[in-house]
Every structure is written in structure tokens, then in C-alpha cells.
Design a protein around this motif. Sequence first.
Motif, PDB file in Angstrom:
ATOM      1  N   GLY A 234       0.932  -0.839   0.355  1.00 20.47           N
ATOM      2  CA  GLY A 234      -0.085   0.401   0.052  1.00 20.47           C
ATOM      3  C   GLY A 234       1.124   0.864   0.402  1.00 20.47           C
ATOM      4  N   LEU A 235       2.924   1.097  -0.343  1.00 24.94           N
ATOM      5  CA  LEU A 235       2.722   2.177   0.135  1.00 24.94           C
ATOM      6  C   LEU A 235       3.831   2.505  -1.549  1.00 24.94           C
ATOM      7  N   LEU A 236       3.934   3.846  -1.583  1.00 25.05           N
ATOM      8  CA  LEU A 236       4.039   4.723  -3.478  1.00 25.05           C
ATOM      9  C   LEU A 236       5.208   4.895  -3.142  1.00 25.05           C
ATOM     10  N   LEU A 237       6.422   5.549  -3.478  1.00 26.06           N
ATOM     11  CA  LEU A 237       7.481   5.906  -3.178  1.00 26.06           C
ATOM     12  C   LEU A 237       7.670   7.147  -4.942  1.00 26.06           C
ATOM     13  N   LEU A 238       7.326   8.522  -4.856  1.00 28.47           N
ATOM     14  CA  LEU A 238       7.589   8.670  -5.927  1.00 28.47           C
ATOM     15  C   LEU A 238       8.465   9.787  -5.861  1.00 28.47           C
ATOM     16  N   GLY A 239       9.677   9.288  -6.243  1.00 25.82           N
ATOM     17  CA  GLY A 239      11.341  10.332  -5.986  1.00 25.82           C
ATOM     18  C   GLY A 239      11.285  11.349  -7.161  1.00 25.82           C
ATOM     19  N   THR A 240      11.712  12.631  -6.617  1.00 23.19           N
ATOM     20  CA  THR A 240      12.463  13.644  -8.086  1.00 23.19           C
ATOM     21  C   THR A 240      13.841  13.449  -7.914  1.00 23.19           C
ATOM     22  N   TYR A 241      14.384  13.723  -8.858  1.00 21.89           N
ATOM     23  CA  TYR A 241      16.051  14.301  -8.684  1.00 21.89           C
ATOM     24  C   TYR A 241      16.787  14.657  -9.909  1.00 21.89           C
ATOM     25  N   ARG A 242      17.680  15.296  -9.687  1.00 21.55           N
ATOM     26  CA  ARG A 242      18.366  15.875 -11.271  1.00 21.55           C
ATOM     27  C   ARG A 242      19.513  15.145 -11.302  1.00 21.55           C
ATOM     28  N   LEU A 243      18.941  14.508 -12.889  1.00 22.27           N
ATOM     29  CA  LEU A 243      19.986  13.754 -13.952  1.00 22.27           C
ATOM     30  C   LEU A 243      21.160  13.792 -13.862  1.00 22.27           C
ATOM     31  N   GLU A 244      21.662  15.182 -13.964  1.00 16.02           N
ATOM     32  CA  GLU A 244      23.009  16.147 -13.751  1.00 16.02           C
ATOM     33  C   GLU A 244      23.664  15.084 -12.436  1.00 16.02           C
ATOM     34  N   GLU A 245      22.876  15.821 -11.264  1.00 16.99           N
ATOM     35  CA  GLU A 245      23.580  14.447  -9.457  1.00 16.99           C
ATOM     36  C   GLU A 245      23.576  13.280  -9.990  1.00 16.99           C
ATOM     37  N   LEU A 246      23.002  12.945 -10.480  1.00 21.82           N
ATOM     38  CA  LEU A 246      22.840  11.371 -10.916  1.00 21.82           C
ATOM     39  C   LEU A 246      24.038  10.521  -9.888  1.00 21.82           C
ATOM     40  N   ASP A 247      24.544  10.167  -8.559  1.00 15.80           N
ATOM     41  CA  ASP A 247      25.789   8.962  -8.772  1.00 15.80           C
ATOM     42  C   ASP A 247      25.167   7.927  -9.446  1.00 15.80           C
ATOM     43  N   ALA A 248      26.086   6.443  -9.031  1.00 15.72           N
ATOM     44  CA  ALA A 248      26.143   5.322  -8.866  1.00 15.72           C
ATOM     45  C   ALA A 248      24.731   4.430  -8.099  1.00 15.72           C
ATOM     46  N   THR A 249      25.173   4.568  -6.694  1.00 12.15           N
ATOM     47  CA  THR A 249      24.041   4.425  -5.829  1.00 12.15           C
ATOM     48  C   THR A 249      22.533   4.566  -5.909  1.00 12.15           C
ATOM     49  N   LEU A 250      22.431   6.048  -5.928  1.00 11.17           N
ATOM     50  CA  LEU A 250      21.172   6.125  -6.570  1.00 11.17           C
ATOM     51  C   LEU A 250      20.636   5.811  -7.746  1.00 11.17           C
ATOM     52  N   ARG A 251      21.217   5.854  -9.308  1.00  9.19           N
ATOM     53  CA  ARG A 251      21.285   5.271 -10.374  1.00  9.19           C
ATOM     54  C   ARG A 251      20.354   3.760 -10.128  1.00  9.19           C
ATOM     55  N   GLN A 252      20.968   3.010  -8.875  1.00 14.61           N
ATOM     56  CA  GLN A 252      21.248   1.281  -9.037  1.00 14.61           C
ATOM     57  C   GLN A 252      19.654   1.535  -7.860  1.00 14.61           C
ATOM     58  N   PHE A 253      19.210   2.482  -7.495  1.00 15.42           N
ATOM     59  CA  PHE A 253      17.619   2.268  -6.768  1.00 15.42           C
ATOM     60  C   PHE A 253      17.168   3.149  -7.877  1.00 15.42           C
ATOM     61  N   VAL A 254      17.168   3.953  -8.637  1.00 16.87           N
ATOM     62  CA  VAL A 254      16.061   4.304  -8.917  1.00 16.87           C
ATOM     63  C   VAL A 254      16.010   3.727 -10.204  1.00 16.87           C
ATOM     64  N   ARG A 255      17.098   2.570 -10.508  1.00 17.37           N
ATOM     65  CA  ARG A 255      16.117   1.612 -11.836  1.00 17.37           C
ATOM     66  C   ARG A 255      16.079  -0.029 -10.930  1.00 17.37           C
ATOM     67  N   ALA A 256      15.956   0.241  -9.853  1.00 15.12           N
ATOM     68  CA  ALA A 256      16.180  -1.355  -9.188  1.00 15.12           C
ATOM     69  C   ALA A 256      14.133  -2.074 -10.115  1.00 15.12           C
ATOM     70  N   PRO A 257      14.263  -3.260  -9.404  1.00 11.80           N
ATOM     71  CA  PRO A 257      13.518  -4.115 -10.133  1.00 11.80           C
ATOM     72  C   PRO A 257      12.089  -3.413  -9.400  1.00 11.80           C
ATOM     73  N   GLY A 258      10.697  -3.237 -10.377  1.00  7.01           N
ATOM     74  CA  GLY A 258      10.029  -2.459  -9.932  1.00  7.01           C
ATOM     75  C   GLY A 258      10.262  -1.187  -9.797  1.00  7.01           C
ATOM     76  N   ALA A 259      10.781  -0.775  -9.995  1.00 14.08           N
ATOM     77  CA  ALA A 259      10.390   0.598 -10.175  1.00 14.08           C
ATOM     78  C   ALA A 259      10.710   1.496 -11.425  1.00 14.08           C
ATOM     79  N   GLU A 260       9.737   2.129 -11.164  1.00 11.93           N
ATOM     80  CA  GLU A 260      10.197   3.027 -13.388  1.00 11.93           C
ATOM     81  C   GLU A 260      10.792   4.387 -12.793  1.00 11.93           C
ATOM     82  N   ASP A 261      11.549   4.602 -13.818  1.00 12.99           N
ATOM     83  CA  ASP A 261      12.814   5.668 -14.034  1.00 12.99           C
ATOM     84  C   ASP A 261      11.909   6.358 -14.996  1.00 12.99           C
TER      85      ASP A 261
END
Length: 188
Positions: free
Chosen positions: A148-175
Motif C-alpha cells: 500500500g505504499l508508493l514512493l515518488l522521487g524526483t532527482y536531477r539527472l546531472e547529479e545522479l550517482d551510481a548508488t542512486l542510479r541503482q536505486f531508481v532503476r531497481a526491479p519494480g521501479a519506473e524511471d
Amino acid sequence: LAMEAATEATRSGLAVVMGECTPLEAGGSSGLHAAPLQALRPLLLAVADRCRERGAQETLRLLGPQGRVLVAYEPSLEKLPGLLELPEPAPLPGPAARARLLSALRHTLLAPAEAQPLLLVLDDLQWVDELSLELLRRPQPEDLASRGLLLLGTYRLEELDATLRQFVRAPGAEDLVLAGTEGGLGLG
């Protein structure tokens, strides 16, 4: 766009909590980061309000048996009905204390959605602190939606590091990369 999604979620009967990652300190190789759990503070404040309205039973439901651990991160939780009756957290070594904190946070992140589906909007994820990101990575995005929880996150592409990139592209996530912008929108 995130505000419009929040408005539509409210119209559809979801509870909405909005948080923001704000850069507070420079450090490390990845630049600026927010204070620990800063983005989740609005959620903790909403939980505190609900506990004050509904009493000790709601406090135990939303904060769980380890709820007193969270007081260090959100002082308004300290005087909630029923919280003082819970045992004082025993001192633990670093890794065990972190695991206990993450367990308490996971419970408090998911518990509100049991009563009403919840949209958690987190702005500027590029500045999210390590502790919040660790919490959000577990459970996986598909598990969040089933609870029952949806997470909507915003971020700046030019500041996307490897850790956050992995998170936003995890299975079940939409980027979703917005055309003509320097940012992205993630939905898990």
C-alpha cells in the motif's frame, strides 16, 4: 509534475506525505548530503500527529515495539501516548544499533499504509542521506506497492550517482526522464 501526482493521489483516496532532501553539508566523494532521515521527517511528524489523535494503541501500531529508537531522529515522538511505556532501547554496538534503527523505520514506513494507501513523495533524491537510501532500498519497490505504499522521487539527472542510479532503476521501479528537463522522476 510531482505535485500534480500528489493532488491526483489525494483525489483517489491515498494519504500523501511530502518530504525533501536538502543539501546541508559537503563531504565525501559524492558532494552534498542531507542530514540523516531528513526526507522522512514529514512522515514521522504525520505519524506523531496521528498517534496524538488516536492514543497509545495507534502509537504501538505505527511505531512498533522499537518506536523509542526513533525519538533521537524526531524529538516530537518522545511524549506520544504509550511510547514511554515501551522499554528504553538498550545500547548496542554500531552495526546492531543501525540494524535496529532500520527495522524500526521500516515498520513505521509501512504501518501507515495498512490503514490507507500512502504516496510518499521525496524531492531532490540526489541529496538523500545514506541512511534514508538504505531504508528505501529495503524492501524492494514491488514489495512497497503490495503493502500500500508508493514512493515518488524526483532527482536531477546531472547529479545522479551510481548508488542512486541503482536505486531508481531497481526491479519494480519506473524511471521516467522528463524531456527538456535536467531531472528525472522515479516511481516505485
